[in-house]
Scaffold this motif. Structure first.
Motif, PDB file in Angstrom:
ATOM      1  N   ASN A 132       0.844  -1.193   0.000  1.00  6.62           N
ATOM      2  CA  ASN A 132       0.000   0.000   0.000  1.00  6.62           C
ATOM      3  C   ASN A 132       0.883   1.247   0.000  1.00  6.62           C
ATOM      4  N   SER A 133       1.066   1.852  -1.160  1.00  5.31           N
ATOM      5  CA  SER A 133       1.936   3.030  -1.246  1.00  5.31           C
ATOM      6  C   SER A 133       1.384   4.208  -0.452  1.00  5.31           C
ATOM      7  N   LEU A 134       0.079   4.206  -0.176  1.00  7.74           N
ATOM      8  CA  LEU A 134      -0.504   5.307   0.594  1.00  7.74           C
ATOM      9  C   LEU A 134      -0.012   5.330   2.038  1.00  7.74           C
ATOM     10  N   LYS A 135       0.532   4.203   2.536  1.00  9.14           N
ATOM     11  CA  LYS A 135       1.111   4.188   3.883  1.00  9.14           C
ATOM     12  C   LYS A 135       2.319   5.116   3.949  1.00  9.14           C
ATOM     13  N   TYR A 136       3.076   5.216   2.857  1.00  8.89           N
ATOM     14  CA  TYR A 136       4.205   6.139   2.806  1.00  8.89           C
ATOM     15  C   TYR A 136       3.704   7.587   2.816  1.00  8.89           C
ATOM     16  N   ILE A 137       2.615   7.831   2.093  1.00  8.48           N
ATOM     17  CA  ILE A 137       2.034   9.181   2.075  1.00  8.48           C
ATOM     18  C   ILE A 137       1.544   9.556   3.470  1.00  8.48           C
ATOM     19  N   GLU A 138       0.892   8.623   4.144  1.00  8.09           N
ATOM     20  CA  GLU A 138       0.432   8.858   5.517  1.00  8.09           C
ATOM     21  C   GLU A 138       1.602   9.268   6.410  1.00  8.09           C
ATOM     22  N   ILE A 177       7.467  -1.751  -9.462  1.00  9.02           N
ATOM     23  CA  ILE A 177       7.975  -0.790  -8.476  1.00  9.02           C
ATOM     24  C   ILE A 177       7.801   0.660  -8.939  1.00  9.02           C
ATOM     25  N   GLU A 178       7.958   0.925 -10.226  1.00  7.70           N
ATOM     26  CA  GLU A 178       7.783   2.292 -10.735  1.00  7.70           C
ATOM     27  C   GLU A 178       6.359   2.781 -10.503  1.00  7.70           C
ATOM     28  N   GLN A 179       5.402   1.908 -10.730  1.00  2.00           N
ATOM     29  CA  GLN A 179       3.995   2.258 -10.522  1.00  2.00           C
ATOM     30  C   GLN A 179       3.701   2.422  -9.032  1.00  2.00           C
ATOM     31  N   PRO A 183       3.119   7.590  -6.724  1.00  2.00           N
ATOM     32  CA  PRO A 183       2.509   8.585  -5.823  1.00  2.00           C
ATOM     33  C   PRO A 183       3.464   9.063  -4.728  1.00  2.00           C
ATOM     34  N   ILE A 184       4.363   8.189  -4.306  1.00  2.00           N
ATOM     35  CA  ILE A 184       5.349   8.572  -3.285  1.00  2.00           C
ATOM     36  C   ILE A 184       6.287   9.625  -3.861  1.00  2.00           C
ATOM     37  N   MET A 185       6.780   9.372  -5.067  1.00  2.00           N
ATOM     38  CA  MET A 185       7.701  10.317  -5.715  1.00  2.00           C
ATOM     39  C   MET A 185       7.019  11.667  -5.965  1.00  2.00           C
ATOM     40  N   ARG A 190       6.609  17.300  -4.486  1.00  2.00           N
ATOM     41  CA  ARG A 190       5.769  18.451  -4.144  1.00  2.00           C
ATOM     42  C   ARG A 190       6.151  19.079  -2.802  1.00  2.00           C
ATOM     43  N   TYR A 191       6.408  18.247  -1.787  1.00  2.00           N
ATOM     44  CA  TYR A 191       6.564  18.791  -0.445  1.00  2.00           C
ATOM     45  C   TYR A 191       7.964  18.655   0.151  1.00  2.00           C
ATOM     46  N   PHE A 192       8.814  17.818  -0.425  1.00  2.00           N
ATOM     47  CA  PHE A 192      10.119  17.563   0.182  1.00  2.00           C
ATOM     48  C   PHE A 192      11.270  17.674  -0.812  1.00  2.00           C
TER      49      PHE A 192
END
Length: 195
Positions: A132-138, A177-179, A183-185, A190-192
Motif C-alpha cells: 500500500n503506497s498510501l502508507k508512505y504518504i500517511e 515498483i515504478e507504478q 505517488p510517493i515520488m 511536491r513537499y520535500f
C-alpha cells in the motif's frame, strides 16, 4: 552475507547497520562510514563508541532514554527520530517493535534539540512487503507537519528517511515498483524537494 555486501558495495549502495558484527563486515570491504547509519533502536554505550570509532555518526532513536545515551557524544553524531507507522496490511509490521507514535514524535525531536543533539531528521519504515503506497504518504504527512513545527523552533530537519519495505514478487505478484512508487515520488517532489 559477505557476497551480497560486496555486490551492493560495487553498486554504490548505502548500508543500514544494527550490530558491531555488521560493522566488522563492512570494515572488511572498506565501506566508507558516510555510507552507513546505525539503526538499532537500543544501543549500549560500547555500541555507540564502536560505531563512532569506525566513523559512523548517524544514529536512529525512538525514545528519550536512548537520546540521553548520546549526550556525551553530541559533538560527534546526528540523530534520526524513528516514527512508528502502523500497517496491519504488510507482511512484517516493524512498527509493533520500533518507533515513537507519530503524535509523540515532535516531542521527542524537541527533547533531542533541548539536549543539544543534532536532529538530522525523521525515519520511518512502513513495514516489509508493504503493498500500500498510501502508507508512505500517511507517514510523510506526519513528517510534513513535524517539519513545519521544526522550522518555527529553529530545528534544521535535513533528512526524511523513508526506510524500505517496498513490495516484490515474493508470495504473490505485485505491481511494478515504478507504478508503486509513483505517488510517493510525486508527494516527495511536491513537499520535500529540498530534502
Amino acid at each position: 552475507t559477505p557476497e551480497l555486501v560486496s555486490i551492493l558495495n560495487s553498486e554504490g549502495a548505502f548500508f543500514d547497520i544494527c550490530t558491531n558484527g555488521e560493522i566488522d563486515v563492512i570494515n572488511k570491504y572498506a565501506i566508507a562510514p558516510e555510507r552507513c547509519i546505525h539503526t538499532h533502536p537500543i544501543k549500549r554505550d560500547s555500541d555507540i563508541r564502536y560505531s563512532l570509532d569506525y566513523g559512523i555518526s548517524i544514529f536512529v532513536c525512538d525514545n528519550e532514554d536512548e537520546l540521553l545515551k548520546f549526550v556525551p557524544y553530541k559533538d560527534k553524531c546526528s540523530i534520526l527520530i524513528r516514527m512508528s507507522i502502523q500497517n496491519p496490511g504488510c507482511l512484517v509490521n516493524l512498527s509493533h517493535k520500533f518507533g515513537v507514535a507519530p503524535e509523540k514524535a515532535w516531542n521527542l525531536i524537541s527533547k533531542a534539540h533541548s539536549l543539544g543533539l543534532d536532529v538530522l531528521g525523521i525515519s520511518f519504515h512502513a513495514g516489509s512487503q508493504n503493498e500500500n503506497s498510501l502508507k508512505y504518504i500517511e507517514a510523510l504527512e506526519y513528517c510534513r507537519d513535524i517539519c513545519r513545527k521544526a522550522v518555527l523552533r529553529g530545528i534544521n530537519i535535513r533528512v526524511i528517511d523513508i526506510g524500505g519495505g517496498f513490495p516484490i514478487n515474493y508470495i504473490s505478484p505485485v505491481i511494478p515498483i515504478e507504478q508503486f512508487c509513483s505517488p510517493i515520488m510525486e508527494y516527495l517532489e511536491r513537499y520535500f524537494s529540498s530534502y
